[in-house]
Design an enzyme around this catalytic site. Structure first.
Site, mmCIF file in Angstrom:
data_model
loop_
_atom_site.group_PDB
_atom_site.id
_atom_site.type_symbol
_atom_site.label_atom_id
_atom_site.label_comp_id
_atom_site.label_asym_id
_atom_site.label_seq_id
_atom_site.Cartn_x
_atom_site.Cartn_y
_atom_site.Cartn_z
ATOM 1 N N GLU A 131 -9.322 7.517 3.361
ATOM 2 C CA GLU A 131 -10.225 6.600 4.123
ATOM 3 C C GLU A 131 -9.395 5.377 4.283
ATOM 4 O OE1 GLU A 131 -9.562 6.499 1.082
ATOM 5 O OE2 GLU A 131 -9.360 4.137 0.552
ATOM 6 N N SER B 264 1.571 -9.625 -1.153
ATOM 7 C CA SER B 264 1.190 -8.181 -0.991
ATOM 8 C C SER B 264 1.563 -7.683 0.421
ATOM 9 C CB SER B 264 -0.443 -8.012 -1.179
ATOM 10 O OG SER B 264 -0.900 -8.851 -0.605
ATOM 11 N N LYS C 174 1.005 -1.276 0.058
ATOM 12 C CA LYS C 174 0.066 -0.045 -0.044
ATOM 13 C C LYS C 174 0.901 1.166 -0.132
ATOM 14 C CE LYS C 174 -4.412 -1.637 1.237
ATOM 15 N NZ LYS C 174 -4.434 -2.825 1.802
HETATM 16 C C1 LIG Z 1 -5.279 -3.921 1.535
HETATM 17 C C2 LIG Z 1 -4.387 -5.154 1.231
HETATM 18 C C3 LIG Z 1 -4.931 -5.819 0.111
HETATM 19 C C4 LIG Z 1 -6.016 -5.695 -0.474
HETATM 20 O O1 LIG Z 1 -6.130 -4.497 -1.513
HETATM 21 P P1 LIG Z 1 -5.942 -4.562 -3.018
HETATM 22 O O2 LIG Z 1 -5.925 -3.156 -3.306
HETATM 23 O O3 LIG Z 1 -6.706 -5.341 -3.765
HETATM 24 O O4 LIG Z 1 -4.323 -4.719 -3.227
HETATM 25 C C5 LIG Z 1 -4.096 -7.026 -0.222
HETATM 26 N N1 LIG Z 1 -3.230 -7.310 0.481
HETATM 27 C C6 LIG Z 1 -2.510 -6.555 1.702
HETATM 28 C C7 LIG Z 1 -1.638 -7.144 2.344
HETATM 29 C C8 LIG Z 1 -3.434 -5.279 1.950
HETATM 30 O O5 LIG Z 1 -3.010 -4.781 3.090
#
Ligand SMILES: *Cc1c(COP(=O)(O)O)cnc(C)c1O
Length: 405
Positions: free
Chosen positions: A107, A374, A85
């Site tokens: 948000e 992610s 993020k």
């Molecule tokens: C917020 C989040 C997501 C989901 O958000 P996307 O916009 O779909 O990437 C996925 N993985 C993590 C670790 C997150 O914090």
């Protein structure tokens, strides 16, 4: 294709007062992306502050145990604040500064986007207000603690269901009157144009790094796998590969407890409907009255009832395949990669991990897949430990509370 649209999805369905700030943002973004000094400063911050490039790990132990395709893991979880993020938060905050803004609003649902935004605002010296539903504040206290530590103000939202969608509405309301000095830093690849394009561009650093690491090591990838909440980590990871016919691109949604209204956040099957909400047209989970449905996922970041318009379009056009993983499959994947590789996936990313495990067996030996981790799983300890550590975790918390009295 009409500007701001991806096939039939996307667009800018907003109140008249928000047209000007969105147009100004669109022009400012286009200008910044053509300015070498802006890009150089962003690259410097990505390297020294975020910790890029993040590594691409050959999960050799996991691959061997599964006996199928070779699995590689893109470790976005090693970025500062623990997830992808911050790539978007930093890009937008730097752009806001360039446009002369002194205040950032955002948000947040689970709090991850709020944490990333609060951190970059601290670094860049910007005032930061994060709108968060009262229900989410109660559930996600550790992230509220981090945001406040970074100097942000967390503003409780008491309207509607007091969760993410209400926080989005409050942030838009704030922006309508504050835009001369304020930037609205939206957290995923959705919302009115130009946000989906902008968020994809700032997240595409993930895919570009993967692409060059694969080339450098002379690896041919057969498939890329990412989890899809709003879609920012997925679209950033897939971005350089969209115009190519290979590799296969696979998005994984939250299957939650299984089928049935309110049990999951699967928007790209028959259950999802085309609609317009929160400024854009896409696939949503809607009730009979067209209101956004309440969803469920063990992971806090995959339970948004909408999906980024470009991903919806890529799903409909067939370039992108959609799958889902259940809560329990995600928890099993988290355990599997912890045991075999010594890495802990965030619960969101563990949905992609679960699909990677299945796909490795399906593809078989001699093939290669890359899964985007992610985020890392430290943040989930209050959710994962009750599932995975049981009674010992409960007694630990009970003793902690006693100790603090
Ligand atoms: C917020 C989040 C997501 C989901 O958000 P996307 O916009 O779909 O990437 C996925 N993985 C993590 C670790 C997150 O914090």
């Amino acid at each position: 294709m009409e500007k701001g649209f991806f096939g039939e999805f996307g667009g800018r369905y907003v109140a008249e007062v928000l047209r000007r700030p969105l147009e100004e943002l669109e022009a400012g973004f286009a200008e910044a992306m053509g300015d070498e000094s802006f890009l150089a400063e962003l690259a410097r911050l990505q390297r020294d502050y975020i910790g890029r490039p993040t590594p691409l790990l050959h999960a050799a132990n996991a691959s061997k145990e599964l006996g199928g395709a070779e699995i590689y893991v893109k470790q976005e979880g090693l970025a500062n604040t623990g997830a992808h993020k911050i790539n978007n938060a930093m890009g937008q905050a730097l752009l806001a500064k360039r446009l002369g803004k002194t205040r950032i609003i955002a948000e947040t649902g689970a709090g991850q986007h709020g944490v990333a935004t609060a951190a970059v605002c601290a670094r860049l010296g910007l005032e930061c207000v994060v709108y968060m539903g009262e229900v989410d504040i109660a559930r996600q206290r550790p992230n509220v603690y981090y945001m406040e530590l970074y100097g942000a103000e967390v503003r409780p939202v008491s309207s509607g269901s007091r969760t993410l969608k209400d926080a989005v509405n409050e942030a838009l309301r704030d922006w309508a009157s504050s835009f001369p000095n304020t930037h609205y830093l939206l957290g995923s690849a959705l919302g009115p144009a130009p946000f989906p394009d902008m968020v994809r561009e700032f997240q595409s650093v993930i895919g570009r790094e993967v692409d060059s690491a694969l080339t450098e090591r002379d690896i041919h990838a057969d498939a890329l796998v990412a989890c899809v909440g709003g879609g920012s980590n997925a679209i950033g990871f897939f971005a350089p590969f969209l115009e190519r016919s290979e590799p296969r691109l696979i998005g994984v949604e939250a299957g939650g407890r299984g089928a049935g209204e309110g049990n999951n956040a699967v928007r790209m099957t028959d259950v999802g409907k085309t609609g317009i909400a929160q400024g854009y047209k896409s696939r949503f989970l809607l009730d009979g009255d067209g209101q956004l449905l309440h969803t469920h996922s063990v992971s806090a970041g995959l339970d948004y009832p909408g999906i980024g318009p470009q991903l919806a379009h890529l799903g409909v056009s067939g370039r992108l395949e959609f799958r889902s993983a259940l809560d329990d499959e995600a928890l099993d994947a988290l355990k599997f990669f912890a045991r075999t590789e010594g890495i802990i996936f965030a619960l969101e990313s563990a949905h992609a991990g679960a699909q990677a495990i299945k796909l490795a067996k399906e593809l078989g030996p001699g093939k290669t897949l890359v899964v985007n981790m992610s985020g890392r799983g430290d943040k989930d300890i209050f959710i994962s430990a009750p599932h995975l550590a049981g009674d010992s975790w409960v007694s630990f918390l009970t003793e902690e509370v006693e100790r603090l009295k």
